[in-house]
Design a protein around this motif. Structure first.
Motif, PDB file in Angstrom:
ATOM      1  N   UNK A  67       0.847  -1.207   0.000  1.00 32.87           N
ATOM      2  CA  UNK A  67       0.000   0.000   0.000  1.00 32.87           C
ATOM      3  C   UNK A  67       0.877   1.249   0.000  1.00 32.87           C
ATOM      4  N   UNK A  68       1.941   1.217   0.763  1.00 33.46           N
ATOM      5  CA  UNK A  68       2.805   2.396   0.877  1.00 33.46           C
ATOM      6  C   UNK A  68       3.490   2.703  -0.449  1.00 33.46           C
ATOM      7  N   UNK A  69       3.847   1.651  -1.199  1.00 30.47           N
ATOM      8  CA  UNK A  69       4.449   1.884  -2.517  1.00 30.47           C
ATOM      9  C   UNK A  69       3.417   2.542  -3.446  1.00 30.47           C
ATOM     10  N   UNK A  70       2.187   2.050  -3.402  1.00 35.57           N
ATOM     11  CA  UNK A  70       1.147   2.685  -4.228  1.00 35.57           C
ATOM     12  C   UNK A  70       0.936   4.149  -3.820  1.00 35.57           C
ATOM     13  N   UNK A  71       0.992   4.416  -2.531  1.00 36.08           N
ATOM     14  CA  UNK A  71       0.799   5.798  -2.069  1.00 36.08           C
ATOM     15  C   UNK A  71       1.948   6.668  -2.571  1.00 36.08           C
ATOM     16  N   UNK A  72       3.164   6.114  -2.526  1.00 34.42           N
ATOM     17  CA  UNK A  72       4.306   6.860  -3.059  1.00 34.42           C
ATOM     18  C   UNK A  72       4.154   7.099  -4.554  1.00 34.42           C
ATOM     19  N   UNK A 100      -4.186   8.245  -3.622  1.00 31.07           N
ATOM     20  CA  UNK A 100      -4.635   9.184  -2.585  1.00 31.07           C
ATOM     21  C   UNK A 100      -5.775   8.618  -1.748  1.00 31.07           C
ATOM     22  N   UNK A 101      -6.354   7.530  -2.231  1.00 30.41           N
ATOM     23  CA  UNK A 101      -7.464   6.944  -1.480  1.00 30.41           C
ATOM     24  C   UNK A 101      -7.278   5.434  -1.395  1.00 30.41           C
ATOM     25  N   UNK A 102      -7.420   4.916  -0.191  1.00 30.70           N
ATOM     26  CA  UNK A 102      -7.179   3.499   0.060  1.00 30.70           C
ATOM     27  C   UNK A 102      -8.399   2.916   0.754  1.00 30.70           C
ATOM     28  N   UNK A 103      -8.929   1.854   0.189  1.00 36.08           N
ATOM     29  CA  UNK A 103     -10.076   1.190   0.824  1.00 36.08           C
ATOM     30  C   UNK A 103      -9.723  -0.266   1.124  1.00 36.08           C
ATOM     31  N   UNK A 160      -1.168   2.220   8.494  1.00 34.84           N
ATOM     32  CA  UNK A 160      -1.491   2.990   7.276  1.00 34.84           C
ATOM     33  C   UNK A 160      -1.935   4.420   7.603  1.00 34.84           C
ATOM     34  N   UNK A 161      -2.449   4.604   8.815  1.00 31.79           N
ATOM     35  CA  UNK A 161      -2.921   5.941   9.197  1.00 31.79           C
ATOM     36  C   UNK A 161      -1.787   6.970   9.179  1.00 31.79           C
ATOM     37  N   UNK A 162      -0.532   6.509   9.225  1.00 33.13           N
ATOM     38  CA  UNK A 162       0.584   7.475   9.171  1.00 33.13           C
ATOM     39  C   UNK A 162       0.552   8.263   7.857  1.00 33.13           C
ATOM     40  N   UNK A 163       0.022   7.659   6.800  1.00 32.47           N
ATOM     41  CA  UNK A 163      -0.034   8.363   5.520  1.00 32.47           C
ATOM     42  C   UNK A 163      -1.131   9.437   5.510  1.00 32.47           C
ATOM     43  N   UNK A 164      -2.114   9.283   6.408  1.00 32.65           N
ATOM     44  CA  UNK A 164      -3.104  10.367   6.565  1.00 32.65           C
ATOM     45  C   UNK A 164      -2.428  11.525   7.288  1.00 32.65           C
ATOM     46  N   UNK A 165      -1.673  11.164   8.340  1.00 34.01           N
ATOM     47  CA  UNK A 165      -1.002  12.204   9.142  1.00 34.01           C
ATOM     48  C   UNK A 165      -0.008  12.991   8.288  1.00 34.01           C
ATOM     49  N   UNK A 166       0.667  12.300   7.376  1.00 33.59           N
ATOM     50  CA  UNK A 166       1.688  12.983   6.565  1.00 33.59           C
ATOM     51  C   UNK A 166       1.049  13.785   5.426  1.00 33.59           C
ATOM     52  N   UNK A 167      -0.231  13.549   5.166  1.00 45.01           N
ATOM     53  CA  UNK A 167      -0.901  14.256   4.067  1.00 45.01           C
ATOM     54  C   UNK A 167      -0.730  13.556   2.719  1.00 45.01           C
ATOM     55  N   UNK A 168      -0.052  12.395   2.699  1.00 50.38           N
ATOM     56  CA  UNK A 168       0.132  11.678   1.433  1.00 50.38           C
ATOM     57  C   UNK A 168      -1.133  10.954   0.990  1.00 50.38           C
ATOM     58  N   UNK A 169      -2.009  10.700   1.944  1.00 51.05           N
ATOM     59  CA  UNK A 169      -3.256   9.999   1.645  1.00 51.05           C
ATOM     60  C   UNK A 169      -4.413  10.926   2.034  1.00 51.05           C
ATOM     61  N   UNK A 226     -12.343   5.271  14.192  1.00 56.73           N
ATOM     62  CA  UNK A 226     -12.519   6.729  14.191  1.00 56.73           C
ATOM     63  C   UNK A 226     -11.296   7.413  14.795  1.00 56.73           C
ATOM     64  N   UNK A 227     -10.745   6.810  15.834  1.00 55.16           N
ATOM     65  CA  UNK A 227      -9.597   7.453  16.497  1.00 55.16           C
ATOM     66  C   UNK A 227      -8.364   7.459  15.595  1.00 55.16           C
ATOM     67  N   UNK A 228      -8.332   6.549  14.607  1.00 50.40           N
ATOM     68  CA  UNK A 228      -7.178   6.491  13.699  1.00 50.40           C
ATOM     69  C   UNK A 228      -7.302   7.477  12.529  1.00 50.40           C
ATOM     70  N   UNK A 229      -8.436   8.145  12.441  1.00 52.39           N
ATOM     71  CA  UNK A 229      -8.574   9.150  11.373  1.00 52.39           C
ATOM     72  C   UNK A 229      -9.482   8.700  10.239  1.00 52.39           C
ATOM     73  N   UNK A 230     -10.134   7.563  10.419  1.00 54.22           N
ATOM     74  CA  UNK A 230     -11.099   7.135   9.401  1.00 54.22           C
ATOM     75  C   UNK A 230     -12.377   7.938   9.585  1.00 54.22           C
ATOM     76  N   UNK A 231     -12.865   8.483   8.471  1.00 55.69           N
ATOM     77  CA  UNK A 231     -13.998   9.413   8.590  1.00 55.69           C
ATOM     78  C   UNK A 231     -15.300   8.820   8.070  1.00 55.69           C
TER      79      UNK A 231
END
Ligand code: SAM
Length: 352
Positions: free
Chosen positions: A73-78, A82-85, A104-113, A133-138
């Motif tokens: 997943x991280x390679x695809x994000x790189x 921008x969206x991962x399901x 994977x939530x680290x990529x939300x924090x970094x703004x890459x996802x 929810x606490x991990x940033x899933x909306x």
């Protein structure tokens, strides 16, 4: 073109994507910004249109580990996703799945996802909604085809409606937005779809109705299940005022606003409507096979390059090769004479 427009249409102008680090663009100038990952082929339900009653699942040893899924997943994000399901099977029955969401939530924090989300049958949400929810899933998608407990049991073979309702309550209490996905089934829930609209919108949830797709042998005639959404829509239009709206999610759904409820209603019609021209997605299975199109057999093995070296070079090259082969579109056909599925693999393999 803004990044948002880029995501919503899935089509890029070749000269306008410089902000992406190394964007994946297919031969038809569609930017691949959306990855769906089936993290397990197993499920705690056996929906009649999705699985046969006695499924043979993959041996656990064939599955990518959670660390490998994270790496892929991280390679695809790189590469511009921008969206991962996460989906399945049922993603929330994979052991340790919250560890994967957490990493994977680290990529939300970094703004890459932009978005990390999941599609679930809801049965495990009482346990996991607050943590998600606490991990940033909306926002999440919950699949639910009926509000009748007996019908629910008949459709899912093993499911209990009460548990799913408790899951929806838990998710809303945790602040997650929910979209309900319902598959339209001839003679099963077709008379209930108006009620589903009122119920979903009454709880401030969007609803998308899905036409049954000919994927995998489920031991029942597809023509028995198939209900064209043109018919569903015409019947709903007798009960509701359906207003055309512009809203698009980058996916195949076409949305209307229901004037009486104020809510959004989507229709996904793979058999009667072609939605491939703006396709921005690819699908990864839990064994590391990448399907460039839900409706075609062609696939790329990413597990071998993933395991062949420490770095990501082989994987990068394999992903680029695969995207260069993304087909223009699919051609689902229900074989009317033999009622065979158009594709042998089940939805639970590629993920819905
Ligand atoms: N277990 C999760 C769930 O229930 O949402 C995720 C996986 S499930 C395969 C994803 C979605 O695919 C569900 O909404 C399900 O109803 C839908 N689905 C499965 N088989 C289908 C088919 N043959 N045609 C249309 N939709 C299907």
């Amino acid at each position: 073109m803004t990044d948002t427009a880029y995501m919503e249409t899935g089509v890029v102008e070749p000269s306008r994507h410089s902000r992406q680090r190394s964007p994946l663009v297919d031969p038809f100038q569609r930017a691949i910004t959306y990855l769906r990952v089936s993290v397990t082929d197993r499920c705690d339900f056996r929906c009649v249109y999705c699985m046969s009653e006695h499924m043979t699942f993959l041996p656990k040893a064939d599955l990518l580990t959670l660390e490998e899924l994270d790496q892929l997943c991280s390679v695809f994000i790189a590469k511009g996703v921008r969206k991962l399901r996460l989906t399945g099977g049922e993603p929330l029955v994979r052991r340790g799945i919250m560890t994967l969401f957490g990493s994977l939530a680290r990529h939300l924090d970094s703004g890459d996802l932009d978005e990390l989300t999941l599609t679930t049958n809801g049965s495990q949400l009482p346990k996991y909604a607050a943590e998600l929810a606490s991990l940033g899933i909306k926002r999440i998608n919950v699949s639910l085809d009926t509000l009748d407990p007996d019908k629910f049991r008949a459709i899912t073979r093993w499911g209990e409606l009460d548990k799913v309702m408790a899951g929806i309550d838990a998710a809303q209490a945790a602040g997650l937005r929910i979209k309900i996905n319902a598959v339209a089934l001839k003679g099963v829930n077709e008379d209930e779809l108006g009620e589903l609209v009122r119920w979903a919108h009454g709880r401030d949830m969007d609803l998308t109705i899905i036409e049954v797709m000919p994927l995998g042998d489920v031991g029942e005639g597809r023509l028995d299940q198939y209900l064209p959404l043109s018919m569903v829509r015409a019947r709903l239009a007798e009960q509701f005022t359906l207003q055309e709206i512009d809203y698009r999610t980058g996916g195949p759904a076409r949305f209307v606003r229901v004037a009486e409820t104020g809510g959004r209603l989507g229709f996904i019609t793979p058999l009667t409507h072609n939605f491939c021209e703006s396709c921005n997605r690819v699908r990864l299975t839990c064994t590391g096979t990448l399907y460039m199109c839900l409706g075609q057999e062609d696939a790329a093995d990413l597990r071998t390059p993933l395991r062949a070296s420490e770095g990501n070079d082989l994987l990068d090259a394999a992903i680029e090769d695969a995207i260069a082969r993304k087909p223009k579109g699919h051609d689902f056909i229900i074989d009317r004479r033999h009622q065979r599925p158009a594709l042998a693999r089940h939805m639970s393999v590629t993920g819905g």
